[in-house]
Design an enzyme around this catalytic site. Structure first.
Site, PDB file in Angstrom:
ATOM      1  CB  SER A 153      -0.944  -0.054   1.212  1.00  0.00           C
ATOM      2  OG  SER A 153      -1.906   0.946   1.143  1.00  0.00           O
ATOM      3  NE  ARG A 195      -8.540   1.849  10.686  1.00  0.00           N
ATOM      4  CZ  ARG A 195      -7.377   1.453  10.165  1.00  0.00           C
ATOM      5  NH1 ARG A 195      -6.801   2.191   9.243  1.00  0.00           N
ATOM      6  NH2 ARG A 195      -6.808   0.347  10.561  1.00  0.00           N
ATOM      7  CG  ASP A 212      -6.090  -3.362  -3.846  1.00  0.00           C
ATOM      8  OD1 ASP A 212      -6.868  -2.441  -3.548  1.00  0.00           O
ATOM      9  OD2 ASP A 212      -4.865  -3.327  -3.613  1.00  0.00           O
ATOM     10  CG  HIS A 272      -5.570  -2.022  -0.115  1.00  0.00           C
ATOM     11  ND1 HIS A 272      -4.612  -1.942  -1.101  1.00  0.00           N
ATOM     12  CD2 HIS A 272      -5.101  -1.281   0.925  1.00  0.00           C
ATOM     13  CE1 HIS A 272      -3.613  -1.192  -0.671  1.00  0.00           C
ATOM     14  NE2 HIS A 272      -3.877  -0.780   0.547  1.00  0.00           N
ATOM     15  CG  ASP A 273      -7.296  -5.345   4.987  1.00  0.00           C
ATOM     16  OD1 ASP A 273      -6.416  -4.475   5.073  1.00  0.00           O
ATOM     17  OD2 ASP A 273      -8.240  -5.464   5.795  1.00  0.00           O
TER      18      ASP A 273
END
Lengths: 241, 403
Positions: free
Chosen positions: B175, B244, B339, B372-373
Site C-alpha cells: 500500500s 477509518r 483490490d 486491498h487488505d
C-alpha cells in the site's frame, strides 16, 4: 504400431490398396485404419522438446522474451545454463507464481493485449511456444514478435498431421489432435494451423525461416518438405526477410 | 479481522523475534533542520524504528520494511514497552507483519537484518503533528509542514546513514508502504538491490483521492477538531472514527464483505438506528479502536502524502517509462485481484513500464477476495513470493543494459 509417420501412412495406403484388390473387406479396412488413427501419437519424454532445441540454438548472453512462458522451465534453463537475460509473460496466475518461486522474472498479462509500448528490437529472441494457435489475433502477435525481437521462435501443433486428418475423416468429429485431446468447446486452440499455413504466411509476409524442426512420432528432426503430413508439431526460427 | 481468534507466535516461540523495544534517533535538529519537498524546513526530527535480526559484518543483509497509512515501526514480535509507552493495543497482539518477519519466516531474521521506521508526520514516536514545536512549546497541529513520500524516504535514508548502512538488500512495503519501496528504487537507485511493491501503484487513483477527501472532511468538520488544536481537550473522535470506517470499506472487497458478514444481524432487528448488522458492528469496532491509537492530524498529513505521490510526475515529467528508467534494482510487484484501492490494472502499469525498458520484472496478480487488505491477509502466498524473490541466485543480468 507405426514407428514413423511415414510407416503409419504407408500402412493405411497399403490397406486401402488391399481393399481395392479385394484382399480384405471393407469392415476390416475400416477397423484397421481406425486402429491406426486412434493409436495415440508418441510424445518425447521429459520436458518440452522445443526447450532442448532453443537451449542449443541460441547463443549465450543474449536476451529472450518468452510469450506464454508457463511455469518458466525454459527461461530458468536459459538463465542458469546460458547466462541469458530473460523475461516471461504469462496469463495464468498459478503459473506466474510458479515462475516467481523459481526466480524467473515474469509479468502476468494477457498476450491478446499485445506488445504495445515494447520498444523495437528490445530482445534478441522472442519465443512463442505452443501459444500461437490460442491467440485471438495470431497474425498481430507474429508481427509484434518480429518488431520487438530480432528473431522469433514459434512452435505449434500441426493440424495437418496425418493422424489428425484420419481422425477427422473417419470419426467425422473435430478431434484437434493435440496433446490433452480437448473437446471442441474446451480447447484453447482457437486458431489451429498447419505447417503449410505457416509457411504460406511467412512467404506472403516476406518473413525468413532460418531454421525449422519437426516432431514426428516422438522424434525431433530438421523439418522435411513432407512434414505437413508427418509432423505432430513444428518449430520455426524466423526473422524479417 | 480483529474479532476472529488469532493464533500468534508467542514471544518464546522459535519463530518469533520475541520481545522488542523501539529505538529513537534524532536525524535533524533545530539548528540543522531538514529541507522538505514542500519547501519548509523541519527540525528536530526524531524517528522511532525497530530492528530484528543481526547486521552482517559487511552490513549487506538489511531489508527495509515500509509501513502503510496507519502502521508503525513495530513490524514483528511483542513490544515490551507497550504499557510503559501508553500503547496498550500492542499488549495483546504482535507487530503488524509478524507472520512474515521472524526466524525462518519469509523475511528471515536468521539471514536478514530487518528494519522499519515510523514515517514523518505519523504519531508513533516519529516527529509529527502531535509533537511539541520547540518554537511555541505546543504541539504542531496543523502548523506541521506538509510531508511527502519522498520526504519519508529521505528520512529513512538518513536513518540508514546514521546506522552505517549503505546498501539495502531489499526494500519492501504494501500500500502506502509499497509506494515508499518504489520511491526508494527511484530516489536511491544505487542503494537498493531488490524492490518489492505490494498492492501499490505509482500514484493513487482518482477514486482513492476521493475516499481520502471524504475522510479528511469528516475529521475537519468534527466540532472537536478546532483547526487541529484539540490536544489536551476532547479529540475529534467521531470524525476520525468515520474516516477509518470509510477507509476500512476500501480495504475490503464486495465479495469479501459479503462472505464475512453477509446481511447477518447482531440484534433481532430493532427497526432503529443502532448497530444492527454484523458489518456495522465490525466497522463500529474498527472506528472506535482506531481513535484510541491514531492521531487525527496525523491522519490528515499521511493521507495527503498518499494523495500527492506521483512517481511519473516527479521523476519522469509525467511519463512513467521515463521515470522508471532510473531504477537499477530488481523489482517485484504483486497486486491483488479484488483490490479496488490500488487496482491490479494500475499496479501493472508500473510493471509494464519496466518491462518495456527491458528491465527484468516480476509482476503477479494474486487471486484473492480480501481486497486491498490481501497484502496483509494472504500471508502464505505473499510469504512464498517474498522468500523466493529474496533467495540468493546467480542472476547475471539483474541490471539490464541501458537501452
Amino acid at each position: 504400431m507405426p514407428k514413423t509417420g511415414r510407416d503409419g501412412v504407408d500402412k493405411v495406403v497399403s490397406a486401402i490398396i488391399k481393399r481395392i484388390d479385394g484382399d480384405i473387406d471393407g469392415a476390416s479396412l475400416a477397423q484397421f485404419v481406425r486402429l491406426i488413427a486412434q493409436s495415440p501419437p508418441v510424445w518425447p519424454v521429459g520436458g518440452r522438446w522445443q526447450d532442448t532445441i532453443i537451449g542449443t540454438e541460441i547463443p549465450s548472453g543474449c536476451s529472450v522474451l518468452d510469450l506464454g512462458c508457463g511455469t518458466g522451465e525454459l527461461l530458468e534453463k536459459l538463465m542458469t545454463e546460458k547466462d541469458v537475460r530473460v523475461q516471461g509473460l504469462e496469463i495464468d496466475p498459478e503459473a506466474v507464481i510458479a515462475c516467481a518461486v523459481r526466480g524467473v522474472p515474469v509479468l502476468q498479462m494477457d498476450l491478446d493485449e499485445g506488445l504495445e509500448g515494447f520498444p523495437d528490437g528490445g530482445f534478441d529472441y522472442v519465443v512463442l511456444e505452443e501459444t500461437l494457435q490460442t491467440l485471438r489475433r495470431p497474425l498481430t502477435m507474429l508481427g509484434e514478435m518480429l518488431r520487438v525481437g530480432r528473431h522469433g521462435i514459434v512452435s505449434f501443433p500441426n493440424v495437418a498431421y496425418w493422424r489428425t486428418r484420419l481422425a477427422l475423416a473417419l470419426q467425422g468429429s473435430i478431434a484437434v489432435g493435440e496433446r490433452g485431446g480437448h473437446a471442441w468447446h474446451a480447447t484453447p486452440n482457437i486458431h489451429p494451423l498447419s505447417i503449410r499455413d505457416f509457411l504460406d504466411w511467412a512467404h506472403e509476409h516476406r518473413v525468413r525461416v532460418t531454421k525449422a524442426f519437426a516432431l514426428s512420432e516422438g522424434t525431433v528432426r530438421p523439418l522435411a518438405p513432407e512434414d505437413n503430413l508427418y509432423a505432430q508439431e513444428a518449430l520455426f526460427f524466423i526473422s524479417r526477410g | 479481522m480483529s474479532e476472529k481468534p488469532h493464533i500468534y507466535d508467542l514471544p518464546d516461540s522459535p519463530h518469533s523475534v520475541g520481545w522488542t523495544e523501539p529505538r529513537t534517533l534524532r536525524l535533524a535538529s533545530s539548528e540543522a533542520p531538514m529541507k522538505l519537498e514542500g519547501g519548509a524546513s523541519l527540525g528536530p526530527i526524531d524517528v522511532e524504528f525497530e530492528t530484528y535480526g543481526a547486521l552482517s559484518t559487511s552490513r549487506d543483509n538489511v531489508v527495509l520494511v515500509a509501513h502503510a497509512l496507519s502502521g508503525d515501526a513495530h513490524v514483528a514480535g511483542w513490544d515490551k514497552t507497550a504499557e510503559a509507552l501508553g500503547r496498550p493495543w500492542r499488549v495483546r497482539k504482535p507487530g503488524w507483519w509478524d507472520p512474515i518477519v521472524g526466524p525462518g519466516k519469509p523475511l528471515d531474521t536468521n539471514r536478514f537484518a530487518v528494519i522499519c521506521a515510523n514515517v514523518l508526520g505519523s504519531c508513533y514516536g516519529t516527529t509529527g503533528p502531535p509533537s511539541l514545536d520547540p518554537s511555541t512549546g505546543r504541539p504542531y497541529g496543523l502548523s506541521f509542514p506538509v510531508v511527502t513520500v519522498g520526504d519519508w524516504v529521505r528520512v529513512q535514508a538518513r536513518l540508514l546513514d546514521a546506522l552505517g548502512i549503505q546498501r539495502l538488500r531489499a526494500v519492501v512495503g504494501g500500500s502506502l508502504g509499497g509506494q515508499q519501496a518504489l520511491e526508494w528504487a527511484l530516489a536511491f537507485p544505487d542503494r537498493v538491490d531488490k524492490c518489492i511493491v505490494l498492492a501499490a501503484s505509482p500514484r493513487l487513483s482518482t477514486q482513492g483521492l476521493g475516499f481520502n477527501a471524504v475522510g479528511r472532511f469528516s475529521i475537519m468538520n468534527d466540532p472537536h477538531f478546532r483547526g487541529g488544536e484539540y490536544y489536551g481537550g476532547p479529540i475529534p473522535h467521531a470524525g476520525l472514527a468515520a474516516a477509518r470506517m470509510l477507509a476500512h470499506i476500501t480495504y475490503l472487497s464486495e465479495s469479501g464483505m459479503h462472505s464475512t458478514f453477509g446481511r447477518k444481524f447482531r440484534t433481532k432487528g430493532n427497526h432503529g438506528f443502532g448497530v444492527e448488522f454484523e458489518v456495522e458492528s465490525y466497522l463500529d469496532y474498527q472506528g472506535k479502536t482506531f481513535v484510541e491509537r491514531f492521531d487525527a492530524n496525523s491522519y490528515l498529513y499521511v493521507t495527503r502524502a498518499m494523495d500527492y505521490y506521483d512517481a511519473a510526475a516527479h521523476w519522469g515529467g509525467g511519463d512513467l517509462v521515463e521515470a522508471v528508467r532510473r531504477i537499477r534494482s530488481e523489482v517485484m510487484v504483486a497486486s491483488f485481484s479484488s483490490d479496488w484501492l490500488y487496482p491490479p490494472a494500475r499496479c501493472k502499469e508500473f510493471a509494464l513500464a519496466l518491462c518495456r525498458l527491458g528491465k527484468p520484472i516480476t509482476y503477479v496478480e494474486v487471486p484473492s477476495h480480501h481486497g486491498h487488505d490481501a497484502f496483509l491477509v494472504e500471508t502464505d502466498i505473499v510469504g512464498k513470493l517474498l522468500s523466493s524473490f529474496l533467495a540468493d541466485r546467480r542472476r547475471p543480468h539483474v541490471i539490464a543494459k541501458e537501452g
